[in-house]
Design a protein around this motif. Structure first.
Motif, PDB file in Angstrom:
ATOM      1  N   UNK A 143       0.848  -1.190   0.000  1.00 52.79           N
ATOM      2  CA  UNK A 143       0.000   0.000   0.000  1.00 52.79           C
ATOM      3  C   UNK A 143       0.883   1.239   0.000  1.00 52.79           C
ATOM      4  N   UNK A 144       0.754   2.057  -1.032  1.00 54.75           N
ATOM      5  CA  UNK A 144       1.585   3.266  -1.142  1.00 54.75           C
ATOM      6  C   UNK A 144       1.378   4.196   0.046  1.00 54.75           C
ATOM      7  N   UNK A 145       0.198   4.122   0.676  1.00 52.30           N
ATOM      8  CA  UNK A 145      -0.078   5.007   1.810  1.00 52.30           C
ATOM      9  C   UNK A 145       0.767   4.682   3.023  1.00 52.30           C
ATOM     10  N   UNK A 146       1.196   3.439   3.144  1.00 46.47           N
ATOM     11  CA  UNK A 146       1.969   3.036   4.318  1.00 46.47           C
ATOM     12  C   UNK A 146       3.458   2.866   4.016  1.00 46.47           C
ATOM     13  N   UNK A 147       3.885   3.195   2.806  1.00 48.06           N
ATOM     14  CA  UNK A 147       5.294   3.027   2.436  1.00 48.06           C
ATOM     15  C   UNK A 147       6.189   3.823   3.388  1.00 48.06           C
ATOM     16  N   UNK A 148       7.135   3.134   4.005  1.00 49.56           N
ATOM     17  CA  UNK A 148       8.064   3.784   4.921  1.00 49.56           C
ATOM     18  C   UNK A 148       7.527   3.965   6.327  1.00 49.56           C
ATOM     19  N   UNK A 149       6.291   3.500   6.583  1.00 47.58           N
ATOM     20  CA  UNK A 149       5.661   3.699   7.888  1.00 47.58           C
ATOM     21  C   UNK A 149       6.483   3.088   9.021  1.00 47.58           C
ATOM     22  N   UNK A 150       6.926   1.841   8.844  1.00 50.83           N
ATOM     23  CA  UNK A 150       7.671   1.150   9.893  1.00 50.83           C
ATOM     24  C   UNK A 150       8.935   1.908  10.269  1.00 50.83           C
ATOM     25  N   UNK A 151       9.662   2.372   9.258  1.00 52.86           N
ATOM     26  CA  UNK A 151      10.912   3.077   9.538  1.00 52.86           C
ATOM     27  C   UNK A 151      10.663   4.458  10.142  1.00 52.86           C
ATOM     28  N   UNK A 152       9.558   5.089   9.769  1.00 49.25           N
ATOM     29  CA  UNK A 152       9.227   6.376  10.388  1.00 49.25           C
ATOM     30  C   UNK A 152       8.900   6.197  11.869  1.00 49.25           C
ATOM     31  N   UNK A 153       8.110   5.169  12.179  1.00 46.57           N
ATOM     32  CA  UNK A 153       7.769   4.908  13.576  1.00 46.57           C
ATOM     33  C   UNK A 153       9.032   4.604  14.382  1.00 46.57           C
ATOM     34  N   UNK A 154       9.946   3.832  13.796  1.00 50.29           N
ATOM     35  CA  UNK A 154      11.206   3.512  14.482  1.00 50.29           C
ATOM     36  C   UNK A 154      12.034   4.777  14.710  1.00 50.29           C
ATOM     37  N   UNK A 155      12.062   5.679  13.715  1.00 49.78           N
ATOM     38  CA  UNK A 155      12.823   6.923  13.846  1.00 49.78           C
ATOM     39  C   UNK A 155      12.218   7.822  14.923  1.00 49.78           C
ATOM     40  N   UNK A 156      10.887   7.937  14.953  1.00 51.99           N
ATOM     41  CA  UNK A 156      10.228   8.732  15.997  1.00 51.99           C
ATOM     42  C   UNK A 156      10.497   8.128  17.377  1.00 51.99           C
ATOM     43  N   UNK A 157      10.473   6.814  17.439  1.00 48.97           N
ATOM     44  CA  UNK A 157      10.723   6.133  18.713  1.00 48.97           C
ATOM     45  C   UNK A 157      12.143   6.395  19.206  1.00 48.97           C
ATOM     46  N   UNK A 158      13.106   6.344  18.284  1.00 46.89           N
ATOM     47  CA  UNK A 158      14.499   6.607  18.651  1.00 46.89           C
ATOM     48  C   UNK A 158      14.653   8.026  19.183  1.00 46.89           C
ATOM     49  N   UNK A 159      13.989   8.972  18.524  1.00 44.46           N
ATOM     50  CA  UNK A 159      14.055  10.373  18.954  1.00 44.46           C
ATOM     51  C   UNK A 159      13.454  10.527  20.357  1.00 44.46           C
ATOM     52  N   UNK A 160      12.332   9.867  20.606  1.00 44.79           N
ATOM     53  CA  UNK A 160      11.684   9.940  21.909  1.00 44.79           C
ATOM     54  C   UNK A 160      12.570   9.310  22.991  1.00 44.79           C
ATOM     55  N   UNK A 161      13.193   8.173  22.671  1.00 39.78           N
ATOM     56  CA  UNK A 161      14.100   7.526  23.630  1.00 39.78           C
ATOM     57  C   UNK A 161      15.249   8.450  24.013  1.00 39.78           C
ATOM     58  N   UNK A 162      15.789   9.153  23.008  1.00 42.52           N
ATOM     59  CA  UNK A 162      16.889  10.090  23.275  1.00 42.52           C
ATOM     60  C   UNK A 162      16.429  11.228  24.178  1.00 42.52           C
ATOM     61  N   UNK A 163      15.224  11.739  23.922  1.00 40.90           N
ATOM     62  CA  UNK A 163      14.684  12.829  24.728  1.00 40.90           C
ATOM     63  C   UNK A 163      14.460  12.402  26.177  1.00 40.90           C
ATOM     64  N   UNK A 164      14.078  11.141  26.356  1.00 38.26           N
ATOM     65  CA  UNK A 164      13.800  10.628  27.699  1.00 38.26           C
ATOM     66  C   UNK A 164      15.056  10.122  28.404  1.00 38.26           C
ATOM     67  N   UNK A 165      16.193  10.113  27.692  1.00 38.90           N
ATOM     68  CA  UNK A 165      17.447   9.678  28.300  1.00 38.90           C
ATOM     69  C   UNK A 165      17.498   8.194  28.608  1.00 38.90           C
ATOM     70  N   UNK A 166      16.864   7.388  27.778  1.00 38.81           N
ATOM     71  CA  UNK A 166      16.850   5.940  28.008  1.00 38.81           C
ATOM     72  C   UNK A 166      18.225   5.327  27.778  1.00 38.81           C
ATOM     73  N   UNK A 167      18.453   4.175  28.404  1.00 40.21           N
ATOM     74  CA  UNK A 167      19.723   3.473  28.236  1.00 40.21           C
ATOM     75  C   UNK A 167      19.827   2.894  26.831  1.00 40.21           C
TER      76      UNK A 167
END
Length: 249
Positions: A143-167
């Motif tokens: 589905x063209x609508x979801x292309x790259x969705x998984x990697x975007x969610x992973x990138x947002x998650x990484x950014x949030x982890x950095x903001x929260x100072x996770x190990x």
């Protein structure tokens, strides 16, 4: 097996043992030569002496373990030193195990076989993980609508982890969980992936992907740490989402 020792007699003895057990052997006569040789041969294990000229075993171990190519190669360190501090230093350098000299032949064989078996198990787990990740990525390509969705969610998650100072360990778990979060879509019919659900039954089948994803991962030991992420990904603090609407305190 890559055997590293500056003492020629010790090196010949190691070579004799290893050949008699059916291993191909590569020899290095100091730490620097060992560091140069291991990328060319990709050994199943490195048997590494501690006290050597030019570069000792501690430094060689640190250099090997700090590189992507050497990170997963088990290192068995051999030492005549018996102090606790020396053992701690070996472990801090990244050694997987250590054996005191003089070497006991049977113990050496057992340690080598055990470390190689553990490495092979890790490789199998990595292979299983790559298969699941590939399947998840293949799903979004439908589905063209979801292309790259998984990697975007992973990138947002990484950014949030950095903001929260996770190990580092917490960050890795969250990111891999994000990469796997839609694996349950494997069980959703293709026609529901390509259009918006039009009734409660279709919406329910799509929503069930969280349960199916958790069911896929749960039996596999290497994926169990991600099950909660996959199962509860669509819950919301106000209880307005699914599968059970959970409300935060």
């Amino acid at each position: 097996v890559l055997a590293v020792d500056d003492n020629e007699q010790n090196l010949q003895l190691l070579e004799e043992y290893l050949w008699s057990w059916g291993y191909d052997v590569v020899l290095a006569r100091d730490g620097r030569e060992g560091v140069e040789l291991y990328p060319r041969h990709n050994p199943s294990i490195i048997v590494l002496d501690v006290m050597m000229p030019n570069m000792d075993g501690y430094e060689a171990c640190r250099l090997i373990k700090s590189s992507p190519a050497g990170r997963t190669i088990p290192i068995l360190m051999l030492t005549a030193l018996t102090g606790t501090e020396d053992k701690i230093r070996a472990l801090e350098a990244g050694a997987d195990d250590f054996l005191n000299k003089p070497i006991n032949r049977d113990e050496l064989r057992t340690r080598i076989r055990s470390l190689i078996r553990i490495r092979n198990l890790r490789k199998e787990l990595d292979s299983s993980e790559n298969i699941i990740m590939t399947l998840t990525s293949a799903l979004e390509s439908k589905d063209a609508r979801t292309m790259g969705h998984v990697h975007r969610v992973a990138a947002y998650s990484a950014h949030l982890c950095d903001k929260l100072g996770m190990s580092v360990e917490e960050r890795e778990t969250i990111i891999k969980g994000a990469m796997l979060h839609d694996v349950g879509m494997i069980g959703v019919p293709d026609h529901l992936l390509l259009v918006d659900p039009s009734n409660d039954e279709e919406r329910g089948r799509v929503a069930d992907h969280t349960r199916m994803g958790a069911s896929i991962l749960e039996p596999m030991m290497t994926f169990r740490q991600f099950v909660l992420i996959v199962r509860w990904q669509h819950e919301r603090l106000d209880g307005a989402r699914y599968p059970r609407p959970l409300r935060g305190g």
